[in-house]
Design a protein around this motif. Structure first.
Motif, PDB file in Angstrom:
ATOM      1  N   PRO A   1       8.463   6.817  -4.759  1.00 33.94           N
ATOM      2  CA  PRO A   1       7.317   6.667  -3.855  1.00 33.94           C
ATOM      3  C   PRO A   1       6.730   8.048  -3.518  1.00 33.94           C
ATOM      4  O   PRO A   1       7.329   9.084  -3.795  1.00 33.94           O
TER       5      PRO A   1
ATOM      6  N   ASP B   1       4.993  10.323   7.943  1.00 34.06           N
ATOM      7  CA  ASP B   1       5.605   9.521   6.875  1.00 34.06           C
ATOM      8  C   ASP B   1       6.144   8.184   7.367  1.00 34.06           C
ATOM      9  O   ASP B   1       6.512   7.326   6.550  1.00 34.06           O
TER      10      ASP B   1
ATOM     11  N   ARG C   1       0.813  -1.221   0.000  1.00 30.94           N
ATOM     12  CA  ARG C   1       0.000   0.000   0.000  1.00 30.94           C
ATOM     13  C   ARG C   1       0.847   1.272   0.000  1.00 30.94           C
ATOM     14  O   ARG C   1       0.485   2.289   0.605  1.00 30.94           O
ATOM     15  N   LEU C   2       1.967   1.208  -0.686  1.00 36.65           N
ATOM     16  CA  LEU C   2       2.824   2.385  -0.819  1.00 36.65           C
ATOM     17  C   LEU C   2       2.627   2.976  -2.218  1.00 36.65           C
ATOM     18  O   LEU C   2       2.889   2.303  -3.216  1.00 36.65           O
TER      19      LEU C   2
ATOM     20  N   ALA D   1       7.303   0.708   5.303  1.00 40.91           N
ATOM     21  CA  ALA D   1       6.892  -0.188   4.218  1.00 40.91           C
ATOM     22  C   ALA D   1       7.914  -0.213   3.098  1.00 40.91           C
ATOM     23  O   ALA D   1       7.981  -1.172   2.327  1.00 40.91           O
ATOM     24  N   LEU D   2       8.738   0.834   3.027  1.00 38.55           N
ATOM     25  CA  LEU D   2       9.716   0.962   1.956  1.00 38.55           C
ATOM     26  C   LEU D   2      11.016   0.248   2.269  1.00 38.55           C
ATOM     27  O   LEU D   2      11.613  -0.418   1.411  1.00 38.55           O
TER      28      LEU D   2
ATOM     29  N   ARG E   1       4.818   4.721   5.905  1.00 37.92           N
ATOM     30  CA  ARG E   1       5.231   4.457   4.531  1.00 37.92           C
ATOM     31  C   ARG E   1       6.740   4.228   4.443  1.00 37.92           C
ATOM     32  O   ARG E   1       7.193   3.433   3.621  1.00 37.92           O
ATOM     33  N   TYR E   2       7.503   4.913   5.279  1.00 39.70           N
ATOM     34  CA  TYR E   2       8.941   4.658   5.306  1.00 39.70           C
ATOM     35  C   TYR E   2       9.200   3.203   5.705  1.00 39.70           C
ATOM     36  O   TYR E   2      10.029   2.520   5.090  1.00 39.70           O
TER      37      TYR E   2
END
Length: 231
Positions: free
Chosen positions: A137, A178, A111-112, A184-185, A181-182
């Protein structure tokens, strides 16, 4: 698996940067023919390297056509790179894969939001063509992703007269909004020291082995410290 690849520093004139960093005791390599180059590379034997690049603020106008072709994440990234001023502008993550299709699928599954895969190439000073892929991203402050270079680019050996042996760590600020999402990355990375910050982005780069102080006036906005705490 994604890991720290290189730290990008926006500069006004890459030839001035090469001259200044050479005077500081670094070995710097132009990314292409020096007469036309828009980037230069500061390599180390292992770990992340540093890329200096120049990009006029007017390039931000390409944000909208780039967004139309590759997605909003790509356009916002370009606008971030093109904003006026010198200094740290981004962090790249790398993979061993030369094709980022699978990486993009995995990030989207997490989900990024990411751009479509973009393809790049440059011609080195020796005439060899280097090919690579990258994707961006969202939000634009997060690190972007680059494929393995084809052919590989790291020199077998790089010596810096000032004693610098490599990047000891990259201080990376990540805003609270953030952080999901970080995470997830990228997972834990030995070169990244993540800390809370109002805005996501590179704060400073710590170098191992520096044997002399660096003239702040020649750093072109890059915040470089040594493992001993000296600048």
């Amino acid at each position: 698996m994604l890991r720290a690849s290189h730290i990008l520093c926006k500069v006004d004139d890459v030839r001035t940067v090469v001259a200044d960093y050479t005077a500081l005791g670094f070995t710097v390599e132009y990314g292409s023919d020096p007469a036309r180059a828009h980037n230069a590379l500061l390599w180390f034997d292992a770990g992340p390297f540093i890329e200096f690049f120049q990009l006029p603020p007017a390039a931000a106008a390409l944000r909208w056509p780039l967004s139309a072709v590759y997605g909003r994440a790509a356009g916002r990234r370009l606008a971030r790179w093109a904003r006026p001023g010198e200094g740290w502008r981004d962090l790249a993550l790398e993979t061993d894969e030369r094709d980022l299709t699978g990486v993009r699928t995995a990030l989207r599954s997490a989900r990024l939001p990411v751009s479509r895969v973009m393809r790049g190439r440059r011609t080195r000073p020796d005439g060899a063509v280097v090919r690579y892929q990258f994707l961006a991203p969202r939000p634009a402050g997060l690190p972007f992703v680059v494929s393995a270079y084809d052919p590989p680019q790291r020199p077998a050996r790089t010596a810096h007269p000032n004693g610098a042996r490599g990047v000891a760590r990259v201080r990376l600020g990540v805003a609270a909004a953030d952080r999901p999402r970080y995470d997830a990355l990228i997972g834990a990375d030995p070169w990244l020291a993540v800390e809370p910050a109002p805005r996501t982005g590179v704060i400073a780069v710590e170098l191992a082995g520096l044997e002399r102080e660096l003239d702040q006036g020649k750093l072109h906005g890059a915040i470089l410290t040594s493992t001993a705490g000296k600048v």
